[in-house]
Design a protein around this motif. Structure first.
Motif, PDB file in Angstrom:
ATOM      1  N   GLU A 281       0.992   5.929   2.577  1.00  0.00           N
ATOM      2  CA  GLU A 281       0.869   5.053   1.410  1.00  0.00           C
ATOM      3  C   GLU A 281       1.993   4.022   1.366  1.00  0.00           C
ATOM      4  OE1 GLU A 281      -1.637   8.013  -1.574  1.00  0.00           O
ATOM      5  OE2 GLU A 281       0.554   7.940  -1.736  1.00  0.00           O
TER       6      GLU A 281
ATOM      7  N   LYS B 226      -0.092  -4.484   3.576  1.00  0.00           N
ATOM      8  CA  LYS B 226      -0.680  -5.499   2.695  1.00  0.00           C
ATOM      9  C   LYS B 226       0.205  -6.740   2.623  1.00  0.00           C
ATOM     10  CE  LYS B 226      -1.519  -2.749  -0.875  1.00  0.00           C
ATOM     11  NZ  LYS B 226      -1.941  -2.276  -2.193  1.00  0.00           N
TER      12      LYS B 226
ATOM     13  N   GLU C 105       1.521  -0.248   1.850  1.00  0.00           N
ATOM     14  CA  GLU C 105       2.061  -1.317   0.992  1.00  0.00           C
ATOM     15  C   GLU C 105       2.658  -2.429   1.861  1.00  0.00           C
ATOM     16  OE1 GLU C 105       1.687  -1.731  -2.345  1.00  0.00           O
ATOM     17  OE2 GLU C 105       0.336  -0.038  -1.970  1.00  0.00           O
TER      18      GLU C 105
END
Ligand SMILES: [Zn+2]
Length: 534
Positions: free
Chosen positions: A332, A339, A336
């Motif tokens: 996770e 992205k 981030e």
């Protein structure tokens, strides 16, 4: 029912404090630094592409990387686990210990001129990077150097470890690295692997684990025409075992994958083969099912020996892999960063190469990826349908691990094939590796500056991932790395291949050295000249 601990983890992850302004600034700096090292990254990608070495024979690749890392301040231990081309490089001190790995070996008979959108071997029959393992070390090393610069200036504690996935195509070494204790003091493993998108995932992989086993039989030679009744054919045993397996596979679980090659089928027809060997990959979803397949294959081998009055030698394990399970917390955090970095800007030439190749091999004509993959959530048991394997799986059951997939290849290709080599020394691979290095550097900084991530990753590892499943190696205590594999093939091709090793002191890129116009498409008359005449 999820445990209270699991629920707490989920809550913590969702509410974890936003990164500090300092961390955000370091990340920006690292991204700029990685961008400024684009040529350095390109040279690594091209250099290893040109070495094109098969598993266990990555001597040029390893010498090159070891030299490069030593020059950049790393301490390197060579010959890890008795494997000549394996090494571990470290820099820094103290916690956390962040370990960066990526594979380095290539594929038999996948030689291919880069940037040419049809089958054009550089050397007929030679190995080539038909998987793209020439790019991952460039991702890791570029990222590590960018982070190291910040760590030195800011006196940040932490240790960076870099290692190669030797002989990954043989799933031949990572279980031995684990047995050797390479990951004993490691906090987090970040692995990188070529892909056609910038992505990561967590939970169980969709693919399989496996055991790679060679079954060998001993018979008796005789004149195949003069006195065949005096012979006992070891090849007969191999063939009967294979026939038995091919009938039996109808009654195996749908998730299994199994395949074999006959590595010794005898010498010549007029000599009853006194020795013969067959090499199986036996793949299943988990350790118990893999062991069950191994036991079944062993039964069929014994039966074949009985049918032919030959002797079955003790089966030799040549490789193994646990099915991977990747860490939710780290995935996770990495996503981030994915992205923020986004996919590379593809040029018109990049897209033209991709479209031309996809049309040439009959793949969906999608071009290169222009939309990021989503963060794939964990697969449920019923969603795992089986497939390939990577021995990073063994690492992932010993230390919280995540694989970063970076966009250096073209979508829709068959894999383990010359087509997968085409992009691997072109701007597509170079830009993909730079994008990957940015994400990798940002994620290392996360781990250095947010110790709670490391704690949470281990909580997930202990209370979720390994709650019911404990790692037991598929290699047995007596097994040793199969370091002799591919020795003969490499020895046969290396003299020819040497002439094509990339020389960055003379040429900016490998494409330039080979004189290839980028991109080169199949000629109007249907021929694939490959553009260059090196
Ligand atoms: Zn691979």
């Amino acid at each position: 029912m999820p445990s209270l601990n699991t629920l707490l983890l989920v809550v913590q992850a969702a509410t974890s404090p936003a990164q500090s302004p300092q961390l955000a600034a370091f990340k920006q700096e690292a991204v700029r630094d990685v961008a400024s090292r684009a040529q350095f990254t390109q040279q690594m990608v091209d250099q290893i592409f040109s070495y094109a070495e098969l598993g266990f024979q990555e001597t040029e690749t390893s010498r090159y990387l070891v030299d490069l890392l030593r020059k950049n301040g790393f301490t390197v231990r060579e010959g890890i686990a008795g494997i000549p081309t394996a090494w571990v490089a470290t820099w820094g001190s103290g916690k956390p210990v962040i370990s960066l790995g990526s594979d380095i070996d290539d594929i038999p008979q996948a030689s291919q001129k880069p940037g040419v959108a049809c089958h054009a071997p550089l050397i007929e029959g030679a190995p080539g990077h038909g998987e793209g393992h020439n790019s991952g070390q460039a991702v890791n090393i570029t990222a590590a150097l960018a982070v190291k610069k910040i760590m030195e200036r800011e006196h940040l504690p932490g240790t960076l470890q870099i290692w190669p996935g030797v002989a990954e195509e043989l799933v031949g070494t990572k279980a031995y690295f684990v047995r050797e204790g390479v990951f004993k003091d490691v906090d987090i493993v970040l692995f990188s692997h070529v892909d056609d998108n910038l992505a990561t995932s967590w939970g169980d992989i969709s693919g399989n684990g496996l055991v790679s086993v060679q079954f060998s039989f001993l018979g008796k030679s005789a004149h195949a025409a003069g006195a065949p009744w005096r012979g006992r054919s070891a090849l007969d045993a191999v063939e009967l075992m294979d026939i038995g397996w091919n009938f039996r596979r109808e009654h195996l679980r749908l998730q299994q994958r199994s395949h074999y090659v006959i590595t010794n089928g005898g010498d010549q027809p007029n000599v009853v083969p006194p020795t013969a060997s067959v090499w199986y990959y036996l793949r299943e979803l988990d350790y118990p099912h893999i062991q069950e397949m191994f036991a079944l294959a062993d039964t069929l081998a014994q039966a074949a020996a009985m049918m032919t009055s030959t002797t079955l030698l003790p089966p030799r394990i040549l490789g193994s892999a646990w099915p991977g399970h990747f860490n939710k917390i780290i995935a996770e955090a990495m996503y981030e960063n994915i992205k923020q970095v986004g996919l590379p800007q593809w040029s018109e030439a990049d897209q033209r190469l991709a479209h031309a190749l996809q049309r040439d091999i009959g793949a969906p004509d999608s071009g290169l990826a222009t939309r990021l993959d989503t963060l794939r959530p964990a697969l449920k048991p019923g969603e795992r349908t089986g497939g390939g394997s990577d021995d990073i799986g063994d690492v992932s059951w010993n230390v919280p691990t995540v694989t970063l997939r970076f966009p250096s290849n073209i979508p829709g290709l068959p894999g383990h094939n010359w087509a997968n080599a085409i992009s691997m020394a072109t701007p597509i691979a170079h830009k993909g590796a730079t994008a990957g290095a940015k994400v990798m550097a940002m994620t290392i900084l996360d781990l250095l500056m947010r110790p709670e991530l490391v704690t949470q990753a281990w909580d997930y590892f202990r209370t979720v991932q390994t709650k019911d499943i404990k790692y037991q190696p598929l290699i047995r205590p007596q097994d040793r790395p199969a370091i002799e594999l591919n020795r003969d093939v490499m020895a046969r091709f290396r003299p020819q291949m040497r002439r094509y090793y990339y020389d960055p002191s003379k040429y900016r890129t490998y494409l330039e050295q080979l004189g290839i116009t980028y991109p080169t498409e199949r000629a109007a008359d249907g021929s694939c000249s490959g553009g260059a005449t090196p």
